[in-house]
Design an enzyme around this catalytic site. Structure first.
Site, PDB file in Angstrom:
ATOM      1  N   ASN A  17     -16.644   1.660   5.631  1.00  0.00           N
ATOM      2  CA  ASN A  17     -15.476   1.278   6.417  1.00  0.00           C
ATOM      3  C   ASN A  17     -14.426   2.378   6.311  1.00  0.00           C
ATOM      4  O   ASN A  17     -13.958   2.691   5.221  1.00  0.00           O
ATOM      5  CB  ASN A  17     -14.909  -0.050   5.908  1.00  0.00           C
ATOM      6  CG  ASN A  17     -13.903  -0.662   6.853  1.00  0.00           C
ATOM      7  OD1 ASN A  17     -13.744  -0.228   7.988  1.00  0.00           O
ATOM      8  ND2 ASN A  17     -13.227  -1.704   6.383  1.00  0.00           N
ATOM      9  N   ALA A  18     -14.058   2.960   7.459  1.00  0.00           N
ATOM     10  CA  ALA A  18     -13.134   4.103   7.477  1.00  0.00           C
ATOM     11  C   ALA A  18     -11.687   3.636   7.423  1.00  0.00           C
ATOM     12  O   ALA A  18     -10.938   3.726   8.394  1.00  0.00           O
ATOM     13  CB  ALA A  18     -13.377   4.951   8.723  1.00  0.00           C
ATOM     14  N   ILE A  19     -11.285   3.143   6.245  1.00  0.00           N
ATOM     15  CA  ILE A  19      -9.884   2.805   5.996  1.00  0.00           C
ATOM     16  C   ILE A  19      -9.513   3.290   4.593  1.00  0.00           C
ATOM     17  O   ILE A  19     -10.353   3.766   3.839  1.00  0.00           O
ATOM     18  CB  ILE A  19      -9.576   1.302   6.160  1.00  0.00           C
ATOM     19  CG1 ILE A  19     -10.178   0.477   5.029  1.00  0.00           C
ATOM     20  CG2 ILE A  19     -10.050   0.787   7.504  1.00  0.00           C
ATOM     21  CD1 ILE A  19      -9.671  -0.964   5.017  1.00  0.00           C
ATOM     22  N   ASP A  20      -8.240   3.155   4.250  1.00  0.00           N
ATOM     23  CA  ASP A  20      -7.735   3.515   2.922  1.00  0.00           C
ATOM     24  C   ASP A  20      -8.014   4.978   2.553  1.00  0.00           C
ATOM     25  O   ASP A  20      -8.655   5.272   1.543  1.00  0.00           O
ATOM     26  CB  ASP A  20      -8.318   2.593   1.849  1.00  0.00           C
ATOM     27  CG  ASP A  20      -7.842   1.162   1.963  1.00  0.00           C
ATOM     28  OD1 ASP A  20      -7.067   0.870   2.894  1.00  0.00           O
ATOM     29  OD2 ASP A  20      -8.248   0.324   1.134  1.00  0.00           O
ATOM     30  N   ASP A  47       0.821  -1.211   0.000  1.00  0.00           N
ATOM     31  CA  ASP A  47       0.000   0.000   0.000  1.00  0.00           C
ATOM     32  C   ASP A  47       0.857   1.264   0.000  1.00  0.00           C
ATOM     33  O   ASP A  47       0.731   2.119   0.891  1.00  0.00           O
ATOM     34  CB  ASP A  47      -0.931   0.021   1.216  1.00  0.00           C
ATOM     35  CG  ASP A  47      -1.823  -1.198   1.319  1.00  0.00           C
ATOM     36  OD1 ASP A  47      -2.297  -1.664   0.268  1.00  0.00           O
ATOM     37  OD2 ASP A  47      -2.045  -1.678   2.443  1.00  0.00           O
ATOM     38  N   ASP A  79      -1.599   7.736   3.423  1.00  0.00           N
ATOM     39  CA  ASP A  79      -1.700   8.662   2.299  1.00  0.00           C
ATOM     40  C   ASP A  79      -0.892   9.905   2.659  1.00  0.00           C
ATOM     41  O   ASP A  79      -1.102  10.514   3.708  1.00  0.00           O
ATOM     42  CB  ASP A  79      -3.160   9.053   2.040  1.00  0.00           C
ATOM     43  CG  ASP A  79      -3.279  10.112   0.953  1.00  0.00           C
ATOM     44  OD1 ASP A  79      -3.176   9.754  -0.222  1.00  0.00           O
ATOM     45  OD2 ASP A  79      -3.464  11.296   1.291  1.00  0.00           O
ATOM     46  N   TRP A 113     -17.763  -3.545   2.388  1.00  0.00           N
ATOM     47  CA  TRP A 113     -19.013  -2.946   2.823  1.00  0.00           C
ATOM     48  C   TRP A 113     -19.699  -2.333   1.611  1.00  0.00           C
ATOM     49  O   TRP A 113     -20.026  -3.041   0.678  1.00  0.00           O
ATOM     50  CB  TRP A 113     -18.772  -1.961   3.984  1.00  0.00           C
ATOM     51  CG  TRP A 113     -18.766  -2.677   5.302  1.00  0.00           C
ATOM     52  CD1 TRP A 113     -19.803  -2.798   6.196  1.00  0.00           C
ATOM     53  CD2 TRP A 113     -17.683  -3.440   5.845  1.00  0.00           C
ATOM     54  NE1 TRP A 113     -19.421  -3.591   7.246  1.00  0.00           N
ATOM     55  CE2 TRP A 113     -18.132  -3.996   7.065  1.00  0.00           C
ATOM     56  CE3 TRP A 113     -16.380  -3.718   5.426  1.00  0.00           C
ATOM     57  CZ2 TRP A 113     -17.335  -4.805   7.867  1.00  0.00           C
ATOM     58  CZ3 TRP A 113     -15.587  -4.519   6.222  1.00  0.00           C
ATOM     59  CH2 TRP A 113     -16.069  -5.056   7.426  1.00  0.00           C
ATOM     60  N   SER A 121     -13.568   0.393   1.992  1.00  0.00           N
ATOM     61  CA  SER A 121     -13.116  -0.952   1.671  1.00  0.00           C
ATOM     62  C   SER A 121     -14.257  -1.922   1.910  1.00  0.00           C
ATOM     63  O   SER A 121     -14.807  -1.987   3.019  1.00  0.00           O
ATOM     64  CB  SER A 121     -11.930  -1.328   2.552  1.00  0.00           C
ATOM     65  OG  SER A 121     -11.601  -2.692   2.411  1.00  0.00           O
ATOM     66  N   GLY A 136     -11.574  -7.744   8.744  1.00  0.00           N
ATOM     67  CA  GLY A 136     -12.935  -8.232   8.719  1.00  0.00           C
ATOM     68  C   GLY A 136     -13.949  -7.422   9.504  1.00  0.00           C
ATOM     69  O   GLY A 136     -15.093  -7.863   9.664  1.00  0.00           O
ATOM     70  N   GLU A 195     -11.699  -1.209  -3.035  1.00  0.00           N
ATOM     71  CA  GLU A 195     -11.082  -0.446  -1.953  1.00  0.00           C
ATOM     72  C   GLU A 195      -9.916   0.364  -2.512  1.00  0.00           C
ATOM     73  O   GLU A 195      -9.704   0.421  -3.725  1.00  0.00           O
ATOM     74  CB  GLU A 195     -10.596  -1.400  -0.847  1.00  0.00           C
ATOM     75  CG  GLU A 195      -9.613  -2.450  -1.320  1.00  0.00           C
ATOM     76  CD  GLU A 195      -9.295  -3.495  -0.256  1.00  0.00           C
ATOM     77  OE1 GLU A 195      -9.947  -3.497   0.803  1.00  0.00           O
ATOM     78  OE2 GLU A 195      -8.398  -4.321  -0.503  1.00  0.00           O
TER      79      GLU A 195
END
Length: 322
Positions: A153-156, A42, A100, A174, A172, A118, A209
């Site tokens: 989902n609060a990622i990426d 990533d 980021d 969801w 990601s 997950g 995602e």
């Protein structure tokens, strides 16, 4: 893509005759040759104001790599000496994901996610630095969170300034890729801001995602990783893209298929030893766009490594990887 003069000339000539689709090529370019510490996951990369480059990634306490020439990469430890205490609210190891990196208002901003595999009990944090180098970051805490009652989902995280406002794409699985407006002074989500939906898949688990948005010409381009990462040589990651005239969408691919219905032109997929490319970001270097991503090396037991390719644009304004 290998730096052979003939290949470069052929690729440049192809841009002028490609049809209006980013997925027209039947083969994919290899990543540009690099040396040194190639292991990464990533990646987010930036050309530093002070010269040289830094890359941050999933792994460690946000793993760091530095380079003087974008070819030789050296291990530079981690962004932080130790995990901030609040990270442990989201996983037992204080393990951050998918950073980021950007530069704005005279300082560097590093966004990252903390979560567990997950679940969407997740948070996106932010740190600031005067130099962008590891060991200089001051954590500013959470900027946006999600819970198991949320539909995202609060990622990426991935930042972009558009129409005088600061935005963060994220998401990601969801319901896929989302967008929220941030307060430019704090770098954190505006309380009560609308959470827009930009891209998803028609069926569960909605495997999209790693969003990244860039502005080029009259359009905003949404890049995302589709299918499954993190399985070494069995990974099925691939990079797709679509575009919109507004930062909030709707995004569609070159055939007109909406990204909210699973659309997206295929830019880069597995080929040869380069398996499951994804986790992408884009940075500018010497006036050119560069695509950074990881792939799993099929000739090195599926080890995740750094891929760098020039990102160019067709005459009709669609991205193409060289």
């Amino acid at each position: 893509m290998k730096h052979y003069r003939l290949a470069t000339l052929l690729a440049a000539a192809a841009i002028a005759i490609l049809p209006a689709t980013a997925g027209a090529a039947v083969t994919y370019p290899d990543p540009q040759p690099i040396t040194g510490q190639q292991i990464i996951h990533d990646p987010t990369v930036i050309a530093l104001k002070s010269g040289g480059y830094v890359a941050y990634s999933t792994g460690g306490v946000i793993g760091a790599r530095t380079s003087k020439n974008r070819v030789q990469w050296d291990d530079a430890g981690n962004a932080f000496a130790a995990p901030p205490s609040w990270w442990y609210d989201y996983n037992s190891t204080g393990d951050p994901w998918a950073p980021d990196l950007s530069y704005r208002d005279g300082r560097y901003w590093l966004y990252y996610a903390v979560s567990s595999w997950g679940t969407n009990h997740s948070a996106i944090g932010v740190a600031t630095s005067p130099t962008g180098l590891p060991g200089t970051w001051t954590d500013q805490g959470k900027t946006f969170t999600s819970e198991t009652t949320d539909a995202w989902n609060a990622i990426d995280p991935a930042l972009i300034t558009a129409d005088g406002k600061l935005w963060m794409a994220f998401g990601s699985y969801w319901t896929g890729i989302r967008l929220v407006e941030l307060n430019p002074a704090t770098g954190k989500a505006i309380p009560g801001a609308t959470v827009a939906q930009l891209a998803t898949r028609p069926d569960a688990p909605y495997a999209v995602e790693g969003a990244y948005i860039v502005h080029h010409g009259s359009y905003y381009y949404l890049f995302a990783s589709y299918d499954a990462c993190c399985a070494g040589v069995n990974s099925t990651y691939k990079i797709r893209a679509g575009r919109a005239t507004s930062i909030t969408g709707p995004y569609a691919d070159s055939t007109g298929k909406p990204m909210l219905a699973g659309g997206g032109d295929l830019l880069l997929a597995s080929h040869g030893r380069y398996i499951g490319p994804g986790g992408q970001s884009i940075f500018q270097d010497k006036g050119k766009d560069v695509l950074a991503y990881h792939y799993y090396d099929g000739e090195d037991s599926g080890t995740p490594k750094l891929g760098l390719n020039t990102l160019s644009w067709t005459r009709d304004g669609w991205p193409i990887v060289l």
